[in-house]
Design a protein around this motif. Structure first.
Motif, PDB file in Angstrom:
ATOM      1  N   THR A 156      14.038   6.474  -5.405  1.00 55.68           N
ATOM      2  CA  THR A 156      15.097   7.483  -5.388  1.00 55.68           C
ATOM      3  C   THR A 156      16.154   7.247  -6.461  1.00 55.68           C
ATOM      4  O   THR A 156      16.880   8.160  -6.829  1.00 55.68           O
ATOM      5  N   ARG A 157      16.254   6.029  -6.950  1.00 54.38           N
ATOM      6  CA  ARG A 157      17.174   5.707  -8.044  1.00 54.38           C
ATOM      7  C   ARG A 157      16.656   4.459  -8.746  1.00 54.38           C
ATOM      8  O   ARG A 157      15.830   3.711  -8.178  1.00 54.38           O
ATOM      9  N   PRO A 158      17.106   4.186  -9.949  1.00 51.30           N
ATOM     10  CA  PRO A 158      16.704   2.943 -10.612  1.00 51.30           C
ATOM     11  C   PRO A 158      17.205   1.723  -9.848  1.00 51.30           C
ATOM     12  O   PRO A 158      18.233   1.771  -9.157  1.00 51.30           O
ATOM     13  N   GLY A 159      16.451   0.623  -9.964  1.00 49.36           N
ATOM     14  CA  GLY A 159      16.941  -0.642  -9.436  1.00 49.36           C
ATOM     15  C   GLY A 159      16.509  -0.994  -8.036  1.00 49.36           C
ATOM     16  O   GLY A 159      17.142  -1.843  -7.397  1.00 49.36           O
ATOM     17  N   LEU A 160      15.446  -0.396  -7.519  1.00 52.86           N
ATOM     18  CA  LEU A 160      15.048  -0.640  -6.133  1.00 52.86           C
ATOM     19  C   LEU A 160      13.829  -1.551  -6.013  1.00 52.86           C
ATOM     20  O   LEU A 160      13.152  -1.557  -4.988  1.00 52.86           O
ATOM     21  N   ALA A 161      13.535  -2.352  -7.034  1.00 54.21           N
ATOM     22  CA  ALA A 161      12.372  -3.240  -6.972  1.00 54.21           C
ATOM     23  C   ALA A 161      12.436  -4.213  -5.798  1.00 54.21           C
ATOM     24  O   ALA A 161      11.409  -4.442  -5.140  1.00 54.21           O
ATOM     25  N   PRO A 162      13.590  -4.822  -5.480  1.00 47.60           N
ATOM     26  CA  PRO A 162      13.609  -5.731  -4.316  1.00 47.60           C
ATOM     27  C   PRO A 162      13.230  -5.033  -3.009  1.00 47.60           C
ATOM     28  O   PRO A 162      12.522  -5.606  -2.174  1.00 47.60           O
ATOM     29  N   GLU A 163      13.682  -3.792  -2.822  1.00 50.41           N
ATOM     30  CA  GLU A 163      13.333  -3.049  -1.616  1.00 50.41           C
ATOM     31  C   GLU A 163      11.831  -2.793  -1.562  1.00 50.41           C
ATOM     32  O   GLU A 163      11.193  -2.946  -0.512  1.00 50.41           O
ATOM     33  N   ARG A 164      11.244  -2.420  -2.693  1.00 49.64           N
ATOM     34  CA  ARG A 164       9.802  -2.172  -2.718  1.00 49.64           C
ATOM     35  C   ARG A 164       9.024  -3.459  -2.450  1.00 49.64           C
ATOM     36  O   ARG A 164       7.967  -3.438  -1.819  1.00 49.64           O
ATOM     37  N   ASP A 165       9.535  -4.581  -2.934  1.00 49.50           N
ATOM     38  CA  ASP A 165       8.844  -5.849  -2.709  1.00 49.50           C
ATOM     39  C   ASP A 165       8.813  -6.182  -1.220  1.00 49.50           C
ATOM     40  O   ASP A 165       7.805  -6.691  -0.711  1.00 49.50           O
ATOM     41  N   ARG A 166       9.890  -5.893  -0.501  1.00 49.71           N
ATOM     42  CA  ARG A 166       9.901  -6.141   0.948  1.00 49.71           C
ATOM     43  C   ARG A 166       8.865  -5.267   1.650  1.00 49.71           C
ATOM     44  O   ARG A 166       8.159  -5.724   2.563  1.00 49.71           O
ATOM     45  N   THR A 167       8.751  -4.003   1.214  1.00 51.90           N
ATOM     46  CA  THR A 167       7.730  -3.126   1.797  1.00 51.90           C
ATOM     47  C   THR A 167       6.331  -3.655   1.494  1.00 51.90           C
ATOM     48  O   THR A 167       5.461  -3.701   2.378  1.00 51.90           O
ATOM     49  N   GLY A 168       6.102  -4.055   0.253  1.00 50.87           N
ATOM     50  CA  GLY A 168       4.800  -4.600  -0.120  1.00 50.87           C
ATOM     51  C   GLY A 168       4.459  -5.855   0.652  1.00 50.87           C
ATOM     52  O   GLY A 168       3.302  -6.059   1.061  1.00 50.87           O
ATOM     53  N   ALA A 169       5.465  -6.706   0.892  1.00 53.07           N
ATOM     54  CA  ALA A 169       5.228  -7.939   1.648  1.00 53.07           C
ATOM     55  C   ALA A 169       4.821  -7.623   3.083  1.00 53.07           C
ATOM     56  O   ALA A 169       3.928  -8.275   3.648  1.00 53.07           O
ATOM     57  N   GLU A 170       5.440  -6.607   3.683  1.00 53.12           N
ATOM     58  CA  GLU A 170       5.074  -6.258   5.057  1.00 53.12           C
ATOM     59  C   GLU A 170       3.674  -5.651   5.109  1.00 53.12           C
ATOM     60  O   GLU A 170       2.893  -5.952   6.024  1.00 53.12           O
ATOM     61  N   ILE A 171       3.346  -4.789   4.149  1.00 51.07           N
ATOM     62  CA  ILE A 171       1.988  -4.229   4.109  1.00 51.07           C
ATOM     63  C   ILE A 171       0.964  -5.358   3.978  1.00 51.07           C
ATOM     64  O   ILE A 171      -0.063  -5.377   4.676  1.00 51.07           O
ATOM     65  N   LEU A 172       1.239  -6.315   3.097  1.00 51.67           N
ATOM     66  CA  LEU A 172       0.301  -7.419   2.878  1.00 51.67           C
ATOM     67  C   LEU A 172       0.170  -8.272   4.137  1.00 51.67           C
ATOM     68  O   LEU A 172      -0.946  -8.679   4.506  1.00 51.67           O
ATOM     69  N   ASP A 173       1.284  -8.530   4.817  1.00 48.80           N
ATOM     70  CA  ASP A 173       1.237  -9.322   6.045  1.00 48.80           C
ATOM     71  C   ASP A 173       0.411  -8.609   7.124  1.00 48.80           C
ATOM     72  O   ASP A 173      -0.438  -9.224   7.785  1.00 48.80           O
ATOM     73  N   LEU A 174       0.659  -7.303   7.310  1.00 49.69           N
ATOM     74  CA  LEU A 174      -0.117  -6.532   8.284  1.00 49.69           C
ATOM     75  C   LEU A 174      -1.608  -6.570   7.949  1.00 49.69           C
ATOM     76  O   LEU A 174      -2.463  -6.768   8.823  1.00 49.69           O
ATOM     77  N   ALA A 175      -1.906  -6.357   6.684  1.00 50.04           N
ATOM     78  CA  ALA A 175      -3.306  -6.292   6.259  1.00 50.04           C
ATOM     79  C   ALA A 175      -4.001  -7.636   6.429  1.00 50.04           C
ATOM     80  O   ALA A 175      -5.184  -7.694   6.814  1.00 50.04           O
ATOM     81  N   THR A 176      -3.283  -8.723   6.171  1.00 46.79           N
ATOM     82  CA  THR A 176      -3.880 -10.057   6.293  1.00 46.79           C
ATOM     83  C   THR A 176      -4.128 -10.411   7.753  1.00 46.79           C
ATOM     84  O   THR A 176      -5.185 -10.940   8.110  1.00 46.79           O
ATOM     85  N   ARG A 177      -3.160 -10.100   8.617  1.00 46.91           N
ATOM     86  CA  ARG A 177      -3.283 -10.468  10.031  1.00 46.91           C
ATOM     87  C   ARG A 177      -4.273  -9.593  10.786  1.00 46.91           C
ATOM     88  O   ARG A 177      -4.839 -10.019  11.791  1.00 46.91           O
ATOM     89  N   HIS A 178      -4.478  -8.372  10.308  1.00 48.39           N
ATOM     90  CA  HIS A 178      -5.305  -7.431  11.073  1.00 48.39           C
ATOM     91  C   HIS A 178      -6.553  -6.983  10.315  1.00 48.39           C
ATOM     92  O   HIS A 178      -7.157  -5.968  10.671  1.00 48.39           O
ATOM     93  N   ASP A 179      -6.918  -7.713   9.272  1.00 55.07           N
ATOM     94  CA  ASP A 179      -8.164  -7.460   8.533  1.00 55.07           C
ATOM     95  C   ASP A 179      -8.237  -6.019   8.035  1.00 55.07           C
ATOM     96  O   ASP A 179      -9.128  -5.249   8.407  1.00 55.07           O
ATOM     97  N   LEU A 180      -7.282  -5.655   7.182  1.00 56.56           N
ATOM     98  CA  LEU A 180      -7.235  -4.327   6.565  1.00 56.56           C
ATOM     99  C   LEU A 180      -7.347  -4.520   5.053  1.00 56.56           C
ATOM    100  O   LEU A 180      -6.347  -4.496   4.332  1.00 56.56           O
ATOM    101  N   PRO A 181      -8.554  -4.745   4.537  1.00 59.05           N
ATOM    102  CA  PRO A 181      -8.697  -5.158   3.133  1.00 59.05           C
ATOM    103  C   PRO A 181      -8.133  -4.169   2.121  1.00 59.05           C
ATOM    104  O   PRO A 181      -7.564  -4.579   1.110  1.00 59.05           O
ATOM    105  N   ASN A 182      -8.286  -2.872   2.378  1.00 55.08           N
ATOM    106  CA  ASN A 182      -7.782  -1.908   1.405  1.00 55.08           C
ATOM    107  C   ASN A 182      -6.261  -1.935   1.334  1.00 55.08           C
ATOM    108  O   ASN A 182      -5.672  -1.762   0.258  1.00 55.08           O
ATOM    109  N   PHE A 183      -5.613  -2.159   2.471  1.00 49.98           N
ATOM    110  CA  PHE A 183      -4.157  -2.252   2.450  1.00 49.98           C
ATOM    111  C   PHE A 183      -3.686  -3.619   1.942  1.00 49.98           C
ATOM    112  O   PHE A 183      -2.561  -3.740   1.452  1.00 49.98           O
TER     113      PHE A 183
END
Length: 644
Positions: free
Chosen positions: A406-433
């Protein structure tokens, strides 16, 4: 002018006389442009499609073919007037004819109408009669033509069976027996063909023949394929034996009854194909939309919601490849949400909301539409958390990520979202995510200039791709490694700028075949411009570069590099705010640089205000695919210009 490809490739003047198209290569060029359905086909793609091993002068030969075709198709075009049928667009060519003037387009449109309404059955019969043989019949050795021929033949068979089913529903019977008998003889593996033939025979008063047909079908399926007949054939045989075959009913009735498995099967297949990239990605999205439309025709809201929500293919790029198709999917999801109401099943509503969020990422959406899509993403996330469904939450977070620009400078926020997606995918065997989570974290680390962390994510996601059969991933990580080479080339002792440019070119060649036009177009010139800025050099001025969606922001710097300062000033005044996507920081930095070079304080003020929140990031690096260097440098230039 009419062009026909359902048979040998030909063109006809308005009076029906044939156009002399030239030799086989000329006809193949025209055929390949027809197959693109109005989309631009790059010169490189045409060369690759025409020659397995392109000769040295392939591009020149292609231009000769196009020039000859233009003369043949528009013999009366005055000199120096631009062509209207085969037009130059960016780095390639496109065919510009009304769809009704091309037999294959007319056939596909008529088939689509007949799926929706039985009133189109006469037109469907006429469109089927246009077939003079296999599609692209005289383009025999090209892989692209073989793929199109197979796809269109499947549509033709569907059209034959759809027409027969509609006519049976309207009371026909006896006059279809011979036609369907020939159809079954030619295509004995198609169970719907056997069913239709038996129904036509029964309708004609030939009950014994109908039973014999079904028994032949059973014998063929069991003896040669080891398969039992499907439920529809078995049910029809029982009904005939009991003398109680129900009428076909209206097309809405039979499509509703027959679609309950079909769209789900189609969308599951489309979902699988989408992860393969290339042509499979393009075709999978088209098949997915067809399945949605078929489900909507049943009037079953829950079925439609499941079909729409089943296509939970992770999306990493913030621009849709086919905006029109994405809008159609969003509209269907919105209609279904409205039909279900606020008290509808929470899981279905969450998937529909996540679909709205993921598909609403076109650069040309209005501010209100994007705001609505962001709200849909948060609603989907909230519902998924409440349901404790990890796969659904990962899909919802995909939508949240795509709307975190929505504005420049939001990389840290996106990294937190990516970390949660990766954690969910690792714990629940969701390889595409898991792949998605890694790529989001790669992009975020790249944006923050942490190349060591980004490289670690690139290695991890390449390993995931090797085990989860995700061929698009190496394309993206190849671009990331080119981005690293570009950044290192500006450091003492680093690789040369020429080496970095060669890496970008190799990445571009891989991307061209990846089936992601929303990502591909304009990225390579933008990367080259960033490389030049890293080395303090002016913008590239090659007129053949296709800047795609980035043209407006690059143009002032290109004009300055050509010494056309006043034109550059006018171009800068016309530059809009960048779309809110992966490269918005880069486009703001281009505006800041042009404003500083031209002394345009007002524009510099706007650019500086936008970039202040991104001072710790690197321009363009949120894409994970290119870099213009630290935002701080461009911010300082804009602030200095703004201060006078």
């Amino acid at each position: 002018m009419q062009i026909d490809v359902l048979g040998a490739v030909r063109a006809l003047h308005d009076d029906g006389s044939p156009v002399d198209l030239g030799g086989p290569r000329h006809r193949e060029v025209l055929a390949r442009l027809v197959a693109a359905e109005g989309r631009m086909v790059t010169t490189d793609a045409l060369v690759d499609d025409l020659w397995t091993d392109p000769p040295v002068r392939a591009v020149g030969a292609l231009r000769t073919f196009v020039a000859a075709l233009r003369r043949a198709l528009e013999p009366d075009r005055p000199p120096r007037n631009p062509p209207r049928v085969i037009v130059t667009e960016g780095p390639g060519y496109a065919l510009r004819l009304p769809r009704e003037d091309v037999d294959v387009h007319r056939f596909q449109d008529t088939l689509a109408r007949a799926r929706r309404s039985p009133d189109a059955v006469t037109a469907l019969g006429a469109a089927l009669a246009d077939w003079r043989g296999p599609a692209y019949a005289d383009v025999t050795s090209s892989a692209w033509a073989q793929r199109e021929r197979a796809r269109l033949e499947e549509l033709r068979l569907e059209g034959v069976e759809l027409r027969a089913r509609i006519l049976l529903g309207s009371g026909a019977g006896a006059d279809l027996v011979a036609e369907l008998g020939a159809h079954v003889a030619e295509h004995p593996w198609r169970e719907p063909a056997w069913e239709l033939l038996a129904r036509a025979q029964y309708r004609a008063g030939r009950q014994a023949d109908a039973l014999a047909t079904l028994r032949r079908a059973r014998a063929m399926l069991v003896d040669q394929l080891g398969l039992d007949p499907g439920a529809d054939l078995q049910r029809l045989e029982t009904d005939i034996l009991n003398g109680s075959v129900p009428p076909e009913g209206t097309p809405a009735a039979w499509s509703g009854a027959g679609v309950r498995l079909g769209p789900r099967t189609t969308v599951d297949l489309a979902r699988t194909l989408a992860l393969a990239g290339g042509d499979a990605l393009v075709h999978s999205r088209r098949d997915r939309l067809a399945a949605i439309q078929a489900a909507e025709r049943t009037g079953d809201l829950a079925l439609t919601a499941r079909i729409i929500g089943a296509y939970d293919v992770p999306a990493i790029w913030s621009r849709a490849d086919d905006p029109e198709q994405s809008r159609a999917v969003v509209a269907a999801a919105e209609r279904t949400l409205t039909g279900l109401g606020p008290d509808g099943p929470a899981d279905l509503r969450a998937r529909l909301l996540a679909t709205v969020a993921v598909e609403s990422r076109s650069a040309d959406l209005s501010g209100a539409e994007l705001k609505h899509a962001r709200h849909a993403a948060r609603q989907a996330e909230e519902l998924a958390r409440h349901l404790a469904d990890p796969a659904l939450l990962a899909f919802a977070l995909n939508g949240v990520f795509l709307h975190s620009f929505t504005r420049p400078g939001l990389a840290p926020e996106r990294d937190r979202t990516g970390a949660e997606i990766l954690d969910l995918a690792t714990r629940h065997d969701l390889p595409n995510f898991a792949v998605l989570g890694r790529l989001v974290r790669l992009q975020s680390a790249s944006a923050l200039g942490d190349l060591d962390a980004a490289t670690s994510h690139a290695k991890a996601v390449d390993q995931l791709a090797a085990t989860s059969e995700a061929p698009l991933v190496p394309v993206l990580t190849g671009w990331f490694r080119a981005r690293v080479t570009a950044a290192r080339s500006a450091e003492p002792g680093g690789p040369t700028a020429a080496t970095a440019a060669a890496h970008y070119r190799a990445a571009e060649n891989a991307l061209r075949a990846a089936g992601m036009p929303g990502l591909h177009r304009g990225l390579f010139p933008l990367a080259l411009l960033g490389l030049r800025l890293l080395h303090g050099r002016p913008a590239p001025t090659d007129p053949h570069l296709d800047w795609g969606p980035y043209r407006l922001w690059a143009r002032p710097l290109v004009l300055l590099a050509q010494g056309r300062d006043e034109e550059a000033r006018a171009a800068l005044a016309a530059v809009p705010e960048p779309p809110r996507d992966h490269v918005q920081e880069a486009l703001w930095c281009l505006t800041a640089r042009a404003a500083a070079l031209l002394g345009e304080g007002g524009t510099a003020v706007r650019a500086a205000a936008a970039l202040r929140t991104a001072g710790a990031e690197h321009a363009g690096a949120a894409s994970g695919m290119l870099t213009l260097g630290p935002v701080a440098r461009y911010l300082a230039e804009a602030e200095a210009c703004a201060a006078g």
